[in-house]
Scaffold this active site. Sequence first.
Site, PDB file in Angstrom:
ATOM      1  N   HIS A  94      62.468  40.749 -23.734  1.00  0.00           N
ATOM      2  CA  HIS A  94      62.524  39.605 -24.645  1.00  0.00           C
ATOM      3  C   HIS A  94      62.592  40.067 -26.101  1.00  0.00           C
ATOM      4  O   HIS A  94      62.215  41.196 -26.436  1.00  0.00           O
ATOM      5  CB  HIS A  94      61.316  38.696 -24.418  1.00  0.00           C
ATOM      6  CG  HIS A  94      61.423  37.880 -23.162  1.00  0.00           C
ATOM      7  ND1 HIS A  94      60.438  37.047 -22.710  1.00  0.00           N
ATOM      8  CD2 HIS A  94      62.438  37.794 -22.259  1.00  0.00           C
ATOM      9  CE1 HIS A  94      60.831  36.460 -21.588  1.00  0.00           C
ATOM     10  NE2 HIS A  94      62.045  36.901 -21.286  1.00  0.00           N
ATOM     11  N   GLU A  96      60.817  39.308 -28.630  1.00  0.00           N
ATOM     12  CA  GLU A  96      59.523  39.642 -29.243  1.00  0.00           C
ATOM     13  C   GLU A  96      59.148  41.096 -28.942  1.00  0.00           C
ATOM     14  O   GLU A  96      58.689  41.832 -29.816  1.00  0.00           O
ATOM     15  CB  GLU A  96      58.429  38.709 -28.704  1.00  0.00           C
ATOM     16  CG  GLU A  96      58.658  37.228 -29.004  1.00  0.00           C
ATOM     17  CD  GLU A  96      59.398  36.501 -27.886  1.00  0.00           C
ATOM     18  OE1 GLU A  96      60.348  37.066 -27.307  1.00  0.00           O
ATOM     19  OE2 GLU A  96      59.021  35.357 -27.603  1.00  0.00           O
ATOM     20  N   CYS A 120      56.773  33.559 -24.361  1.00  0.00           N
ATOM     21  CA  CYS A 120      56.224  33.443 -23.006  1.00  0.00           C
ATOM     22  C   CYS A 120      54.869  34.154 -22.959  1.00  0.00           C
ATOM     23  O   CYS A 120      54.451  34.805 -23.933  1.00  0.00           O
ATOM     24  CB  CYS A 120      57.196  34.032 -21.988  1.00  0.00           C
ATOM     25  SG  CYS A 120      57.291  35.841 -22.017  1.00  0.00           S
ATOM     26  N   CYS A 123      55.043  37.996 -23.651  1.00  0.00           N
ATOM     27  CA  CYS A 123      55.227  38.313 -25.073  1.00  0.00           C
ATOM     28  C   CYS A 123      53.977  37.946 -25.872  1.00  0.00           C
ATOM     29  O   CYS A 123      53.644  38.630 -26.850  1.00  0.00           O
ATOM     30  CB  CYS A 123      56.450  37.600 -25.625  1.00  0.00           C
ATOM     31  SG  CYS A 123      57.977  38.263 -24.940  1.00  0.00           S
TER      32      CYS A 123
HETATM   33 ZN   LIG Z   1      58.753  36.637 -23.572  1.00  0.00          ZN
END
Ligand SMILES: [Zn+2]
Length: 188
Positions: A94, A96, A120, A123
């Site tokens: 992701h 992040e 999420c 993250c």
């Molecule tokens: Zn994430």
Amino acid sequence: MSGEAAGSGQAADVMCKKREDYLEWCEYFMAVAFLSAQRSKDPSSQVGACIVNPENKIVGIGYNGMPNGCHDDVLPWARTASDRLDTKYPYVCHAELNAIMNKNSADVKGCIMYVALFPCNECAKLIIQAGIKEVIFMSDKYHDTPEMKAARHMFDLSGVKYTKFVPKQKSIVIDFDSINSKRSPPAL
Ligand SMILES: [Zn+2]
């Protein structure tokens, strides 16, 4: 003649004042996150993140993508498949995570992360452990999923602030040709 002189005087005054429609810091950082997302190869979701330190300096940028060395054409980008190993989910990093890993400072403690989509739970753990103090997000479209509920719960427990970004303008246009716009040379 006097009218002309007054007219040109006004024009000169306008040029001497600073621009009023410049980007504010928060819009600038969110725009950097969105620009970074344009690098993503993911056909269904392009997310960017931008980490900023207390001096308003960018210390990390990332977008969602496959891990280093794992070629984009080898791993799957599908969202659904009979076998989960044929979807992107076990592999994709992701935005992040990439922004934190890409940091160009010793750490990101006390920083703010600008991100297009609410993080999420995975993250959220990274953000908390990295010492980021605030997340500013644009969209919260997965608000009711267990991942987002868990993320909010962990942010609340650990004291990480999260704030929805409300842009002043719907879009920011980058016009590469604008640098060529003609202006009269300064009078001698
Ligand atoms: Zn994430």
